[in-house]
Write a protein that holds these residues in place. Structure first.
Motif, mmCIF file in Angstrom:
data_model
loop_
_atom_site.group_PDB
_atom_site.id
_atom_site.type_symbol
_atom_site.label_atom_id
_atom_site.label_comp_id
_atom_site.label_asym_id
_atom_site.label_seq_id
_atom_site.Cartn_x
_atom_site.Cartn_y
_atom_site.Cartn_z
ATOM 1 N N ASN A 61 1.193 -7.904 6.864
ATOM 2 C CA ASN A 61 0.508 -7.531 8.052
ATOM 3 C C ASN A 61 0.336 -6.185 8.163
ATOM 4 N N LYS A 62 1.747 -5.442 8.075
ATOM 5 C CA LYS A 62 1.950 -3.896 8.331
ATOM 6 C C LYS A 62 1.013 -3.014 7.061
ATOM 7 N N GLU A 63 1.466 -3.518 5.864
ATOM 8 C CA GLU A 63 0.876 -2.879 4.752
ATOM 9 C C GLU A 63 -0.609 -2.863 4.719
ATOM 10 N N GLN A 64 -1.194 -3.946 5.121
ATOM 11 C CA GLN A 64 -2.491 -4.111 4.909
ATOM 12 C C GLN A 64 -3.230 -3.739 6.057
ATOM 13 N N LYS A 178 -8.798 -11.380 1.274
ATOM 14 C CA LYS A 178 -7.991 -12.044 0.857
ATOM 15 C C LYS A 178 -6.633 -10.877 0.107
ATOM 16 N N CYS A 179 -5.537 -11.656 -0.235
ATOM 17 C CA CYS A 179 -4.675 -10.626 -0.967
ATOM 18 C C CYS A 179 -5.210 -10.119 -2.118
ATOM 19 N N CYS A 182 -1.687 -5.791 -3.016
ATOM 20 C CA CYS A 182 -1.562 -4.398 -2.659
ATOM 21 C C CYS A 182 -1.955 -3.476 -3.430
ATOM 22 N N TYR A 183 -3.066 -3.339 -4.272
ATOM 23 C CA TYR A 183 -3.496 -3.097 -5.254
ATOM 24 C C TYR A 183 -3.673 -1.441 -5.381
ATOM 25 N N TYR A 184 -4.393 -1.145 -3.839
ATOM 26 C CA TYR A 184 -4.606 0.350 -3.873
ATOM 27 C C TYR A 184 -3.390 1.101 -3.430
ATOM 28 N N THR A 185 -2.591 0.436 -2.620
ATOM 29 C CA THR A 185 -1.405 1.341 -1.838
ATOM 30 C C THR A 185 -0.237 1.069 -2.792
#
Lengths: 313, 174
Positions: A61-64, A178-179, A182-185
């Motif tokens: 939730n936080k990361e995205q 969708k999941c 965490c590709y970009y970050t």
């Protein structure tokens, strides 16, 4: 400006068609034997370790930057939620991962399972997408381009794990969510996704898919009494980037154990491979036959002008 | 980032190491209490009642593997470590790396190892050992049974004062 005459066009298409016919069929079908990028990353999920703390959900939730949840992430009443169709929780456009609780038969302890995109080697969502919004990156993530997404929801139907979710609340521009590993970050920089890093039990181990497969086999071999002798996702639907080992039969943790070992695309690949041949080679081929059959009659004589006149009859 | 402060880890790690180093099981001195707080961020550190756990367990190796020289409890480890003497380092973080991005945690299996190639990181080493045993002996297993949530934790989990309003609307996102 050079004028393309009918004769030139036909000759060109016949030559092109012949060239296509001569191309080894193996090459055209090569996509069917794709077993994932050699250095693609993956995650080994060890269900025996999960205690259902939901920290991964909070980290995601936080990361995205997802909207605040309806209930706190340390509220465990969500495990009792049953949604329409007698289903446990599923990933949504507001939560790319969810943890569910299962009670395997004969087990004295519940089993928890985290659900997110499994990042298939040959994703059904990708092959179902007619605007090519999806990409399987060499790093192993299945990502998508929301700007291209037209909201057709084919991928939601195609996904064997029912992962892609839809922004139904958006009246103007509904898209798939969708999941994305965490590709970009993170993944792009070689870092594990947020959920993996946050887990207090290291339920998830991050690494190259092929290396993790070795760890999974080692864990099963060292503890044959503890683990079921199966790695879910090693072969299922052609192999998934995220795969699972468990102490309870996988069907009792909500896994679909009837999925084919071949990628979903294999169901339609033979048919789809014929389509371009039919559309490109056939017209040229049969026009060629026609020209040969009618050679010396009315075609191939006179200049273009008179030819056009003939056409006009 | 979920894990905070590498400086904190290092500083408190040295403190914890010196505490644990000075002792060993049974025959030697051991600390009655260990403050495990090198990873404290979302939760406070744990004040670990070492003396009670020494009484409650049969063998130091239940937690310390082979490093205390009291024999090993895992048959698999015994193949190499049976009869090991006490090692210089017995603290968890001497072997289990706290940094999730350290090479040994980032590359799995750990390169250059035939054994010990699937070693959990420090946070997991704590939780797997503690919770694993607590589950078996009916010890406390709730997160806050061992460590209280911090304000950062409340924010992270959207709990406490950061809890969503009761009638949070589903459809409205900013």
């Amino acid at each position: 400006m050079s004028k393309i005459t009918r004769r030139k066009f036909l000759a060109g298409s016949a030559a092109g068609g012949a060239a296509m016919m001569l191309t080894p069929a193996k090459k055209a079908f090569a996509s069917g034997s794709f077993e994932g990028f050699p250095d693609g990353m993956g995650v080994l999920v060890d269900l025996t370790r999960c205690v259902g703390c939901r920290t991964c959900e909070a980290a995601c939730n936080k990361e995205q930057g997802l909207p605040a949840p309806d209930l706190p992430f340390d509220d465990y009443s969500v495990f009792d939620e049953i949604h329409h169709g007698n289903q446990k929780r599923r990933p949504t456009d507001r939560a790319y991962t969810v943890v569910n609780r299962y009670e395997p038969e004969g087990a004295d302890k519940p089993l928890y399972r985290k659900i997110q995109c499994n990042h298939c080697n040959e994703p059904a969502c990708l092959t179902s997408c007619f605007v090519n919004a999806y990409t399987k990156t060499p790093e192993g993530a299945v990502i998508y381009n929301s700007h291209v997404c037209v909201g057709c929801r084919n991928c939601m139907i195609a996904c064997p794990f029912h992962v892609p979710a839809y922004t139904y609340h958006s009246a103007i521009n509904p898209v798939i969510k969708k999941c994305i590993f965490c590709y970009y970050t993170r993944l792009k920089e070689g870092k594990p996704p947020a959920c993996v890093e946050s887990c207090p039990q290291q339920v998830m181990t991050f690494g190259k898919r092929k290396d993790l497969m070795k760890i999974a086999r080692e864990r099963i071999a060292k503890n044959p009494d503890k683990y079921i002798d199966h790695i879910y996702g090693e072969k299922e639907v052609g192999g998934t980037g995220w795969f699972y080992i468990s102490n309870a039969p996988f069907e009792e943790a909500g896994f679909d154990i009837h999925l084919p070992k071949k990628p979903i695309i294999d169901n339609v690949k033979d048919f789809l491979a014929i389509v371009p041949i039919v559309l490109t080679v056939w017209p040229a081929l049969f026009t060629g036959f026609h020209l040969l059959a009618t050679k010396g009659k009315s075609h191939g004589h006179g200049d273009d002008h008179s030819h056009d006149e003939q056409e006009g009859h | 980032m979920v894990n905070a402060g590498k400086q904190l880890i290092t500083g408190l790690g040295v403190l914890l190491l010196s505490l644990v180093l000075s002792v060993s099981c049974y025959a030697m001195d051991f600390p009655d209490e260990v403050e495990i707080d090198s990873l404290a961020n979302l939760y406070e550190g744990v004040v670990f009642d070492h003396a009670m756990h020494v009484d409650a367990t049969e063998n130091c190796a239940d937690c310390h593997h082979h490093t205390t020289g009291t024999g090993v409890s895992d048959e698999y480890c015994a193949k190499c470590h049976e009869g090991d003497v006490e090692m210089d380092t017995v603290s968890c973080q001497d072997c289990h790396s706290a940094d999730p991005l350290s090479p040994e945690n980032l590359h799995n299996p750990a390169p250059g190892y035939i054994y010990h190639d699937d070693k959990p990181n420090l946070k997991a080493a704590y939780h797997l050992k503690c919770l694993g045993c607590h589950n078996e002996v009916d010890g406390p297993t709730g997160c806050e049974d061992c460590h209280a949530k911090t304000e950062a934790g409340d924010k992270f989990y959207h709990s406490g004062e950061f809890a969503p309003a009761e009638d949070a609307s589903h459809g409205e996102h900013e």
